[in-house]
Design a protein around this motif. Sequence first.
Motif, mmCIF file in Angstrom:
data_model
loop_
_atom_site.group_PDB
_atom_site.id
_atom_site.type_symbol
_atom_site.label_atom_id
_atom_site.label_comp_id
_atom_site.label_asym_id
_atom_site.label_seq_id
_atom_site.Cartn_x
_atom_site.Cartn_y
_atom_site.Cartn_z
ATOM 1 N N UNK A 32 47.502 -20.329 35.563
ATOM 2 C CA UNK A 32 46.374 -20.529 36.459
ATOM 3 C C UNK A 32 45.373 -21.519 35.898
ATOM 4 N N UNK A 33 44.884 -22.413 36.730
ATOM 5 C CA UNK A 33 43.879 -23.373 36.294
ATOM 6 C C UNK A 33 42.633 -22.627 35.815
ATOM 7 N N UNK A 34 42.267 -22.838 34.547
ATOM 8 C CA UNK A 34 41.141 -22.132 33.953
ATOM 9 C C UNK A 34 41.541 -20.993 33.052
ATOM 10 N N UNK A 35 42.793 -20.528 33.142
ATOM 11 C CA UNK A 35 43.278 -19.474 32.254
ATOM 12 C C UNK A 35 43.212 -19.923 30.799
ATOM 13 N N UNK A 36 42.917 -19.012 29.886
ATOM 14 C CA UNK A 36 42.638 -19.431 28.505
ATOM 15 C C UNK A 36 43.844 -20.086 27.845
ATOM 16 N N UNK A 37 45.054 -19.575 28.081
ATOM 17 C CA UNK A 37 46.243 -20.188 27.467
ATOM 18 C C UNK A 37 46.536 -21.546 28.085
#
Length: 446
Positions: free
Chosen positions: A161-166
């Motif tokens: 997901x765009x913005x997910x930490x990984x």
Amino acid sequence: MAQAITLAADAPTLSAANTGFMLICSALVMLMTPGLAFFYGGMVRVKSTLNMLMMSFISLGIVTILWVLYGFSVAFGDDKGSLVGWNSDWVGLSDIGLTELWDGYTIPVFVFLVFQLMFAVLTPALISGALADRVKFTAWALFVAMWVTVVYFPVAHWVWGSGGWAFELGVIDFAGGTAVHINAGAAALGVILVIGKRIGFKKDPMRPHSLPLVMLGAGLLWFGWFGFNAGSWLGNDDGVGALMFVNTQVATGAAVLGWLAYEKIRHGAFTTLGAASGAVSGLVAITPAGGAVSPLGAIAVGLIAGVLCAMAVGLKYKLGYDDSLDVVGVHLVGGIIGSLLIGFFATGKGQSDVAGLFYGGGLDQFWKQCAGVFGVLAYSLVASAVLALLIHKTIGMRVSEDEEVAGIDQAEHAETAYDFSGAGGGAARTPASSPAAPAESKKVDA
């Protein structure tokens, strides 16, 4: 005005070819869940066959509904603190236009969401293999619903997901090494540490009852995995999807050879179970890495995974955890291997310009891969154990000892996989009911 015209010209438009390709890939990934059911169903004893099939099939029902209601929004909605997503317009999928395109790609949102749905369905089904022979079906169904909500949907956002930490860290996971396989393998370990061992573990023989079913399941998984992996590029305009397709085949073949070679040296035989398990270990390992490595790199990934996963499946006997069908040894270990080897074998010429250690890129990507691998592993292990403990202490996770010994199929489903009452064909007929009986009798008398 000229700039506006240029931007409009550069905007993606719906591609019928990519849309059709992705729908086919979605169907292939859906087929992997029944394939997994056969793979697991053949590996258990006769008395657990139907339960194993049902533990996979129920995921098709539960996860599908939850994905429509809120799962897609949590996994791929607008980022909230790098941990989850949310988009209220996607709740129930009622406010998505039929031709609305997905995030700069040439396929509709509906096509992307159904492709990702099949990943969400498969992942909890993978966990079930570790729990064979001993879990209540109602408890399992409840666990699936809770697990995808608390674990899978958020982890999918972290990784894809765009913005997910990984995702923002730069962790490479082409098609699910962390989000699917490490996630499921760590969850399996967490649950079995809570519910304990099968009755007779390490004492009674627990051999597969149908190796042909195992091979059929492995073949269906291999077939469906081309959609799982190649489809994750969401099209093939630049050849990366084709590279992933080739690497999927190459790594899987190498893993089969690696597993069988280890098995022959260690145990003295080439087994069909080893060939099937080796294939799955290669498929798992190449899943995160296939878009970043060359075909030669894929051979290395497959060989390493085949040997190390073959070694890892024996750890349950040494360490004392009862992973019934080697979910930890194959999916957790295979996912870790494939994810970490990106840090060594990434060429910088595939899905991105990131190069691994062997291609002059140093260890920077390796450390990013470590962060993704062990972050997902730790969260899934702990969260899954907590969920299993909650269920275990309330409605109970395991069937009774008598039901486990007698057979979970009969206890939970009131059915058996095989009906031997009519075995022998004509031998079960009475002379009166068989028109051939008089003629046969005359021949005997004569």
